[in-house]
Design a protein around this motif. Structure first.
Motif, PDB file in Angstrom:
ATOM      1  N   ASP A   1      35.021   0.374  34.550  1.00 33.91           N
ATOM      2  CA  ASP A   1      34.799  -0.972  34.038  1.00 33.91           C
ATOM      3  C   ASP A   1      36.079  -1.606  33.512  1.00 33.91           C
ATOM      4  OD1 ASP A   1      32.102  -0.700  34.612  1.00 33.91           O
ATOM      5  OD2 ASP A   1      31.656   0.102  32.637  1.00 33.91           O
ATOM      6  N   PHE A   2      37.112  -0.829  33.402  1.00 33.30           N
ATOM      7  CA  PHE A   2      38.412  -1.290  32.926  1.00 33.30           C
ATOM      8  C   PHE A   2      39.069  -2.111  34.035  1.00 33.30           C
ATOM      9  CE2 PHE A   2      42.960  -0.427  33.126  1.00 33.30           C
ATOM     10  CZ  PHE A   2      43.382  -0.831  31.880  1.00 33.30           C
ATOM     11  N   SER A   3      39.696  -3.216  33.678  1.00 32.58           N
ATOM     12  CA  SER A   3      40.389  -4.011  34.687  1.00 32.58           C
ATOM     13  C   SER A   3      41.678  -4.589  34.090  1.00 32.58           C
ATOM     14  CB  SER A   3      39.504  -5.149  35.191  1.00 32.58           C
ATOM     15  OG  SER A   3      39.279  -6.090  34.170  1.00 32.58           O
ATOM     16  N   PHE A   4      42.592  -4.953  34.980  1.00 27.37           N
ATOM     17  CA  PHE A   4      43.781  -5.652  34.516  1.00 27.37           C
ATOM     18  C   PHE A   4      44.240  -6.607  35.599  1.00 27.37           C
ATOM     19  CE2 PHE A   4      45.934  -2.364  36.909  1.00 27.37           C
ATOM     20  CZ  PHE A   4      47.121  -2.927  37.307  1.00 27.37           C
ATOM     21  N   ARG A   5      44.997  -7.594  35.147  1.00 24.29           N
ATOM     22  CA  ARG A   5      45.578  -8.536  36.092  1.00 24.29           C
ATOM     23  C   ARG A   5      46.955  -8.939  35.604  1.00 24.29           C
ATOM     24  NH1 ARG A   5      44.292 -14.079  34.306  1.00 24.29           N
ATOM     25  NH2 ARG A   5      42.933 -13.874  32.518  1.00 24.29           N
ATOM     26  N   GLU A   6      47.796  -9.281  36.561  1.00 28.81           N
ATOM     27  CA  GLU A   6      49.146  -9.733  36.258  1.00 28.81           C
ATOM     28  C   GLU A   6      49.140 -11.251  36.190  1.00 28.81           C
ATOM     29  OE1 GLU A   6      53.314  -8.154  37.744  1.00 28.81           O
ATOM     30  OE2 GLU A   6      52.280  -9.271  39.309  1.00 28.81           O
ATOM     31  N   VAL A   7      49.751 -11.802  35.150  1.00 32.71           N
ATOM     32  CA  VAL A   7      49.795 -13.247  34.958  1.00 32.71           C
ATOM     33  C   VAL A   7      51.253 -13.685  34.925  1.00 32.71           C
ATOM     34  CG1 VAL A   7      49.244 -15.116  33.363  1.00 32.71           C
ATOM     35  CG2 VAL A   7      47.652 -13.218  33.639  1.00 32.71           C
ATOM     36  N   HIS A   8      51.566 -14.702  35.680  1.00 31.43           N
ATOM     37  CA  HIS A   8      52.904 -15.277  35.640  1.00 31.43           C
ATOM     38  C   HIS A   8      52.853 -16.414  34.628  1.00 31.43           C
ATOM     39  CE1 HIS A   8      54.496 -13.088  39.104  1.00 31.43           C
ATOM     40  NE2 HIS A   8      53.233 -13.103  39.504  1.00 31.43           N
TER      41      HIS A   8
ATOM     42  N   ASP B   1      50.162 -18.348  27.131  1.00 32.40           N
ATOM     43  CA  ASP B   1      49.168 -18.296  28.192  1.00 32.40           C
ATOM     44  C   ASP B   1      48.124 -17.189  28.048  1.00 32.40           C
ATOM     45  OD1 ASP B   1      50.478 -20.452  29.370  1.00 32.40           O
ATOM     46  OD2 ASP B   1      51.802 -19.147  30.524  1.00 32.40           O
ATOM     47  N   SER B   2      48.267 -16.316  27.054  1.00 35.30           N
ATOM     48  CA  SER B   2      47.251 -15.283  26.847  1.00 35.30           C
ATOM     49  C   SER B   2      46.126 -15.850  25.984  1.00 35.30           C
ATOM     50  CB  SER B   2      47.862 -14.041  26.185  1.00 35.30           C
ATOM     51  OG  SER B   2      48.359 -14.345  24.903  1.00 35.30           O
ATOM     52  N   ASP B   3      44.960 -15.252  26.086  1.00 31.76           N
ATOM     53  CA  ASP B   3      43.820 -15.670  25.263  1.00 31.76           C
ATOM     54  C   ASP B   3      44.202 -15.461  23.796  1.00 31.76           C
ATOM     55  OD1 ASP B   3      41.366 -15.373  23.657  1.00 31.76           O
ATOM     56  OD2 ASP B   3      40.321 -15.460  25.582  1.00 31.76           O
ATOM     57  N   PRO B   4      43.983 -16.453  22.934  1.00 30.79           N
ATOM     58  CA  PRO B   4      44.405 -16.329  21.535  1.00 30.79           C
ATOM     59  C   PRO B   4      43.674 -15.236  20.747  1.00 30.79           C
ATOM     60  CG  PRO B   4      43.236 -18.394  21.875  1.00 30.79           C
ATOM     61  CD  PRO B   4      43.416 -17.768  23.218  1.00 30.79           C
ATOM     62  N   THR B   5      42.593 -14.689  21.306  1.00 25.09           N
ATOM     63  CA  THR B   5      41.918 -13.580  20.625  1.00 25.09           C
ATOM     64  C   THR B   5      42.300 -12.225  21.216  1.00 25.09           C
ATOM     65  OG1 THR B   5      39.955 -13.756  22.024  1.00 25.09           O
ATOM     66  CG2 THR B   5      39.967 -15.022  19.954  1.00 25.09           C
ATOM     67  N   ASP B   6      43.054 -12.216  22.321  1.00 26.36           N
ATOM     68  CA  ASP B   6      43.527 -10.948  22.874  1.00 26.36           C
ATOM     69  C   ASP B   6      44.493 -10.304  21.894  1.00 26.36           C
ATOM     70  OD1 ASP B   6      42.167 -11.238  25.239  1.00 26.36           O
ATOM     71  OD2 ASP B   6      43.949 -11.453  26.496  1.00 26.36           O
ATOM     72  N   ALA B   7      44.421  -8.997  21.795  1.00 26.34           N
ATOM     73  CA  ALA B   7      45.446  -8.264  21.064  1.00 26.34           C
ATOM     74  C   ALA B   7      46.719  -8.310  21.907  1.00 26.34           C
ATOM     75  CB  ALA B   7      45.007  -6.824  20.838  1.00 26.34           C
ATOM     76  N   LEU B   8      47.852  -8.179  21.255  1.00 20.01           N
ATOM     77  CA  LEU B   8      49.135  -8.098  21.940  1.00 20.01           C
ATOM     78  C   LEU B   8      49.738  -6.738  21.643  1.00 20.01           C
ATOM     79  CD1 LEU B   8      50.695 -11.574  21.027  1.00 20.01           C
ATOM     80  CD2 LEU B   8      49.449 -10.958  23.105  1.00 20.01           C
ATOM     81  N   ALA B   9      50.488  -6.201  22.583  1.00 23.62           N
ATOM     82  CA  ALA B   9      51.150  -4.914  22.363  1.00 23.62           C
ATOM     83  C   ALA B   9      52.511  -4.925  23.037  1.00 23.62           C
ATOM     84  CB  ALA B   9      50.295  -3.773  22.916  1.00 23.62           C
ATOM     85  N   HIS B  10      53.461  -4.216  22.428  1.00 25.56           N
ATOM     86  CA  HIS B  10      54.774  -4.034  23.044  1.00 25.56           C
ATOM     87  C   HIS B  10      55.421  -2.801  22.444  1.00 25.56           C
ATOM     88  CE1 HIS B  10      57.615  -5.670  19.858  1.00 25.56           C
ATOM     89  NE2 HIS B  10      56.419  -5.919  19.366  1.00 25.56           N
ATOM     90  N   CYS B  11      56.465  -2.331  23.085  1.00 25.13           N
ATOM     91  CA  CYS B  11      57.145  -1.106  22.678  1.00 25.13           C
ATOM     92  C   CYS B  11      58.321  -1.412  21.748  1.00 25.13           C
ATOM     93  CB  CYS B  11      57.653  -0.354  23.895  1.00 25.13           C
ATOM     94  SG  CYS B  11      56.341   0.198  24.995  1.00 25.13           S
ATOM     95  N   VAL B  12      58.481  -0.560  20.744  1.00 30.40           N
ATOM     96  CA  VAL B  12      59.569  -0.692  19.774  1.00 30.40           C
ATOM     97  C   VAL B  12      60.108   0.688  19.436  1.00 30.40           C
ATOM     98  CG1 VAL B  12      58.622  -2.806  18.753  1.00 30.40           C
ATOM     99  CG2 VAL B  12      58.016  -0.599  17.775  1.00 30.40           C
ATOM    100  N   SER B  13      61.204   0.695  18.705  1.00 32.77           N
ATOM    101  CA  SER B  13      61.755   1.953  18.201  1.00 32.77           C
ATOM    102  C   SER B  13      61.232   2.191  16.782  1.00 32.77           C
ATOM    103  CB  SER B  13      63.285   1.902  18.201  1.00 32.77           C
ATOM    104  OG  SER B  13      63.738   0.798  17.454  1.00 32.77           O
TER     105      SER B  13
END
Length: 126
Positions: free
Chosen positions: A17-24, A30-42
């Motif tokens: 049921d998991f899905s993903f899509r690439e967005v330009h 452009d992301s949904d304002p309720t979506d969580a955001l994630a990124h990598c850090v040190s």
């Protein structure tokens, strides 16, 4: 460019049921304002270049993140309005290189946090 992941509502649902899509587009605009955001850090949370610098300026919270005392392979988080911001700690210092094992540990913890917090959408930079 960024990826949007749709996460099953309940941990018992199949990963099929998991899905993903690439967005330009712009991750922040452009992301949904309720979506969580994630990124990598040190682990030092320096975030002085690239998209990490944008996250630092946009969401602040460095003292809050540092107070969580997270280590490589873990995930620090902030809550801003209706969204979570996840910081995957994949390397020790800003000048280091992440290992595949540390990246995978961070991803496993990210999944647990998404389930715990009821995150249904996650947007991450490419």
């Amino acid at each position: 460019m960024f990826y949007i992941f749709s996460i099953p509502q309940f941990a018992s649902e199949k990963m099929a049921d998991f899905s993903f899509r690439e967005v330009h587009g712009d991750l922040f605009e452009d992301s949904d304002p309720t979506d969580a955001l994630a990124h990598c850090v040190s682990q030092d949370l320096r975030m002085g270049k690239g998209i990490a610098d944008i996250f630092r300026k946009k969401y602040n919270g460095i003292p809050e993140l540092k107070s969580q005392n997270k280590e490589v392979g873990q995930v620090a988080s902030l809550r801003r309005d209706d969204r979570y911001i996840f910081y995957l700690i994949t390397k020790l210092s800003a000048y280091g290189k992440p290992t595949e094992a540390d990246f995978e540990k961070s991803l496993a913890e990210l999944r647990k946090l998404c389930e715990e917090f009821g995150v249904k959408g996650l947007s991450v930079p490419r």
